[in-house]
Design a protein around this motif. Structure first.
Motif, PDB file in Angstrom:
ATOM      1  N   GLY A   1       0.837  -1.148   0.069  1.00  0.00           N
ATOM      2  CA  GLY A   1       0.157  -0.085   0.024  1.00  0.00           C
ATOM      3  C   GLY A   1       0.759   1.276  -0.106  1.00  0.00           C
ATOM      4  O   GLY A   1       1.462   1.450   0.844  1.00  0.00           O
ATOM      5  N   ILE A   2       0.730   1.995  -0.884  1.00  0.00           N
ATOM      6  CA  ILE A   2       1.360   3.309  -0.979  1.00  0.00           C
ATOM      7  C   ILE A   2       0.443   4.473  -0.704  1.00  0.00           C
ATOM      8  O   ILE A   2       0.851   5.359   0.266  1.00  0.00           O
ATOM      9  CB  ILE A   2       1.831   3.665  -2.335  1.00  0.00           C
ATOM     10  N   SER A   3      -0.853   4.289  -1.025  1.00  0.00           N
ATOM     11  CA  SER A   3      -1.642   5.487  -0.457  1.00  0.00           C
ATOM     12  C   SER A   3      -2.066   5.415   1.085  1.00  0.00           C
ATOM     13  O   SER A   3      -2.211   4.264   1.609  1.00  0.00           O
ATOM     14  CB  SER A   3      -2.868   5.390  -1.399  1.00  0.00           C
ATOM     15  N   SER A   4      -2.153   6.608   1.593  1.00  0.00           N
ATOM     16  CA  SER A   4      -2.404   6.636   3.133  1.00  0.00           C
ATOM     17  C   SER A   4      -3.771   6.084   3.429  1.00  0.00           C
ATOM     18  O   SER A   4      -3.983   5.723   4.453  1.00  0.00           O
ATOM     19  CB  SER A   4      -1.931   8.159   3.704  1.00  0.00           C
ATOM     20  N   LYS A   5      -4.785   6.256   2.438  1.00  0.00           N
ATOM     21  CA  LYS A   5      -5.908   5.565   2.525  1.00  0.00           C
ATOM     22  C   LYS A   5      -6.016   4.130   2.639  1.00  0.00           C
ATOM     23  O   LYS A   5      -6.960   3.649   2.937  1.00  0.00           O
ATOM     24  CB  LYS A   5      -7.098   6.130   1.526  1.00  0.00           C
TER      25      LYS A   5
ATOM     26  N   SER B   1      12.431   1.058  -3.446  1.00  0.00           N
ATOM     27  CA  SER B   1      13.213   1.961  -2.406  1.00  0.00           C
ATOM     28  C   SER B   1      11.983   3.183  -2.337  1.00  0.00           C
ATOM     29  O   SER B   1      11.264   3.561  -3.103  1.00  0.00           O
ATOM     30  CB  SER B   1      14.418   2.535  -3.110  1.00  0.00           C
ATOM     31  N   PRO B   2      12.509   3.683  -1.032  1.00  0.00           N
ATOM     32  CA  PRO B   2      11.835   4.958  -0.702  1.00  0.00           C
ATOM     33  C   PRO B   2      11.614   5.964  -1.700  1.00  0.00           C
ATOM     34  O   PRO B   2      10.458   6.532  -1.986  1.00  0.00           O
ATOM     35  CB  PRO B   2      12.190   5.324   0.577  1.00  0.00           C
ATOM     36  N   ALA B   3      12.619   6.211  -2.365  1.00  0.00           N
ATOM     37  CA  ALA B   3      12.493   7.204  -3.458  1.00  0.00           C
ATOM     38  C   ALA B   3      11.690   6.792  -4.660  1.00  0.00           C
ATOM     39  O   ALA B   3      10.788   7.686  -5.258  1.00  0.00           O
ATOM     40  CB  ALA B   3      14.020   7.602  -3.955  1.00  0.00           C
ATOM     41  N   GLU B   4      11.883   5.556  -4.883  1.00  0.00           N
ATOM     42  CA  GLU B   4      10.799   4.892  -5.930  1.00  0.00           C
ATOM     43  C   GLU B   4       9.337   4.907  -5.531  1.00  0.00           C
ATOM     44  O   GLU B   4       8.620   5.390  -6.505  1.00  0.00           O
ATOM     45  CB  GLU B   4      11.402   3.452  -6.521  1.00  0.00           C
ATOM     46  N   LEU B   5       9.132   4.682  -4.404  1.00  0.00           N
ATOM     47  CA  LEU B   5       7.870   4.714  -3.790  1.00  0.00           C
ATOM     48  C   LEU B   5       7.156   6.085  -3.926  1.00  0.00           C
ATOM     49  O   LEU B   5       6.060   6.541  -4.289  1.00  0.00           O
ATOM     50  CB  LEU B   5       7.635   4.119  -2.520  1.00  0.00           C
ATOM     51  N   ASN B   6       8.047   7.012  -3.461  1.00  0.00           N
ATOM     52  CA  ASN B   6       7.631   8.308  -3.279  1.00  0.00           C
ATOM     53  C   ASN B   6       7.183   9.039  -4.784  1.00  0.00           C
ATOM     54  O   ASN B   6       6.309   9.894  -5.208  1.00  0.00           O
ATOM     55  CB  ASN B   6       8.637   9.186  -2.858  1.00  0.00           C
TER      56      ASN B   6
ATOM     57  N   CYS C   1       3.817   0.112   2.262  1.00  0.00           N
ATOM     58  CA  CYS C   1       5.078   0.861   1.854  1.00  0.00           C
ATOM     59  C   CYS C   1       5.595   1.732   2.630  1.00  0.00           C
ATOM     60  O   CYS C   1       4.998   2.607   3.252  1.00  0.00           O
ATOM     61  CB  CYS C   1       5.202   1.027   0.593  1.00  0.00           C
ATOM     62  N   ILE C   2       7.157   1.446   2.692  1.00  0.00           N
ATOM     63  CA  ILE C   2       7.866   2.488   3.671  1.00  0.00           C
ATOM     64  C   ILE C   2       8.385   3.556   2.749  1.00  0.00           C
ATOM     65  O   ILE C   2       9.429   3.433   2.123  1.00  0.00           O
ATOM     66  CB  ILE C   2       8.924   1.720   4.500  1.00  0.00           C
ATOM     67  N   LEU C   3       7.890   4.831   2.855  1.00  0.00           N
ATOM     68  CA  LEU C   3       8.197   5.787   2.126  1.00  0.00           C
ATOM     69  C   LEU C   3       9.388   6.832   2.765  1.00  0.00           C
ATOM     70  O   LEU C   3       9.990   7.762   2.033  1.00  0.00           O
ATOM     71  CB  LEU C   3       7.182   6.924   1.807  1.00  0.00           C
ATOM     72  N   ASP C   4       9.537   6.425   4.065  1.00  0.00           N
ATOM     73  CA  ASP C   4      10.723   7.345   4.731  1.00  0.00           C
ATOM     74  C   ASP C   4      11.997   6.662   4.770  1.00  0.00           C
ATOM     75  O   ASP C   4      11.857   5.732   5.285  1.00  0.00           O
ATOM     76  CB  ASP C   4      10.012   7.422   5.849  1.00  0.00           C
TER      77      ASP C   4
ATOM     78  N   GLU D   1      11.383  -2.544   7.136  1.00  0.00           N
ATOM     79  CA  GLU D   1      11.528  -2.918   6.060  1.00  0.00           C
ATOM     80  C   GLU D   1      10.518  -4.052   5.554  1.00  0.00           C
ATOM     81  O   GLU D   1      10.291  -4.828   6.308  1.00  0.00           O
ATOM     82  CB  GLU D   1      13.147  -3.410   5.504  1.00  0.00           C
ATOM     83  N   PRO D   2      10.245  -4.178   4.184  1.00  0.00           N
ATOM     84  CA  PRO D   2       9.072  -5.104   3.759  1.00  0.00           C
ATOM     85  C   PRO D   2       9.844  -6.543   3.776  1.00  0.00           C
ATOM     86  O   PRO D   2      11.092  -6.564   3.267  1.00  0.00           O
ATOM     87  CB  PRO D   2       8.737  -4.697   2.466  1.00  0.00           C
ATOM     88  N   THR D   3       9.056  -7.482   4.085  1.00  0.00           N
ATOM     89  CA  THR D   3       9.423  -8.855   3.904  1.00  0.00           C
ATOM     90  C   THR D   3       8.559  -9.775   3.373  1.00  0.00           C
ATOM     91  O   THR D   3       7.421  -9.456   3.321  1.00  0.00           O
ATOM     92  CB  THR D   3       9.772  -9.293   5.343  1.00  0.00           C
ATOM     93  N   ALA D   4       8.934 -10.747   2.619  1.00  0.00           N
ATOM     94  CA  ALA D   4       7.963 -11.622   2.095  1.00  0.00           C
ATOM     95  C   ALA D   4       7.148 -12.381   3.013  1.00  0.00           C
ATOM     96  O   ALA D   4       5.896 -12.700   2.804  1.00  0.00           O
ATOM     97  CB  ALA D   4       8.993 -12.732   1.319  1.00  0.00           C
TER      98      ALA D   4
END
Ligand SMILES: O=P(O)(O)O[C@H]1O[C@H](CO)[C@@H](O)[C@H]1O
Length: 290
Positions: free
Chosen positions: A119-123, A202-207, A245-248, A254-257
């Motif tokens: 999830g990227i969106s805060s909703k 990566s956080p930059a990619e996610l942003n 997703c961790i945008l910071d 960190e995400p894990t499988a």
């Protein structure tokens, strides 16, 4: 470079399958990571290992079995892919979606595509089910589209539109089915972005993805959907939000499988119940014109 399958090659696979089962599926289901339980919805089921179908790709990822399951769901014959193919496994992108072409030649009219996504969106909350209303085909727009290469008009046109690939009526039925189960609060809507993987983003990619309109991110689904839509199928796409997703970049998380599979396990039954009801109403409302 491996040559794209011809119509005849796809036909061969479909004929092989037809010679081994009397079932003639009208609905296809693709199980996302950890969501293979969807195949348990089928009654009178018959299984066919991918390895037993000449030319069919083979699953290599944990959480993805490697078989087709045939059976009935609410009276309609279905084919379920227990295990899908990802670009990061090393397959050409067209090959990840080739099973959808096989489904087409088996007579499939409607496709339910599921996945585990971040999830990227805060909703979006952990465990939400996001109806995919649109997608960003990141590999596609940068030159790796599953329809690249010779086009066979027997499947679909050279220049298909991708404006309405996710069926609104199918989505409405899914929402109503979730409501009937008391699960409306976990149903969200949004845009799914396909990134190639296998690295989590990566956080930059996610942003960046956020600024271009992505609500959730995963490593699948788009090739299958593009091909299904090109072939004239009615598609329902569902992302289970298995991790936030961790945008910071300063965060120590960190995400894990493992968290992906844990969340999938937690929601598997809910998703099955909604899919069963969705299928029942879709048949009643003849969403796929069968
Ligand atoms: O998209 P599905 O197959 O559900 O799987 C998702 O989960 C895996 C990562 O945990 C990746 O394969 C990603 O695409």
């Amino acid at each position: 470079m491996e040559e794209k399958y011809s119509y005849e090659k796809i036909q061969e696979m479909a004929d092989n399958i037809k010679s081994r089962t009397s079932q003639r599926p009208k609905l296809g289901i693709i199980c996302g990571s950890g969501l293979g339980g969807l195949a348990d919805l089928l009654t009178n089921s018959e299984e066919m290992e991918y390895t037993s179908i000449p030319g069919f790709p083979v699953s290599t990822v944990k959480g993805h079995g490697g078989k087709l399951v045939f059976g009935k769901l609410e009276g309609v014959e279905c084919i379920c892919m227990k295990g899908r193919f990802h670009f990061y496994e090393g397959y050409p992108i067209w090959k990840c979606a080739a099973p959808v072409q096989v489904m087409k030649l088996l007579g499939v009219k409607g496709l339910i595509v599921t996945n585990a996504a971040g999830g990227i969106s805060s909703k979006l909350k952990l465990g939400d089910l996001m109806l995919i209303t649109d997608h960003i085909n990141l590999p596609g727009v940068t030159g790796n589209n599953p329809l690249r290469g010779p086009n066979d008009e027997r499947f679909g046109p050279r220049f298909p539109s991708t404006n309405a690939v996710y069926s609104k009526s199918f989505q409405n039925i899914f929402k109503k089915s979730a409501e009937d189960q008391g699960l409306l609060p976990i149903i969200k809507e949004g845009t799914y972005l396909m990134s190639s993987g296998p690295t989590y983003e990566s956080p930059a990619e996610l942003n960046w993805f956020k600024t271009i309109g992505a609500d959730a991110v995963g490593m699948s689904t788009v090739p299958e959907t593009v091909v299904a839509s090109w072939c004239g199928m009615v598609v329902l796409g569902i992302s289970l939000i298995t991790n936030i997703c961790i945008l910071d970049v300063e965060s120590t998380e960190e995400p894990t499988a493992e968290e992906v599979y844990e969340t999938a396990k937690m929601r598997s039954k809910n998703l099955q119940n909604i899919v069963r009801l969705t299928e029942k109403s879709a048949v009643e409302q003849n969403v796929w014109n069968i």
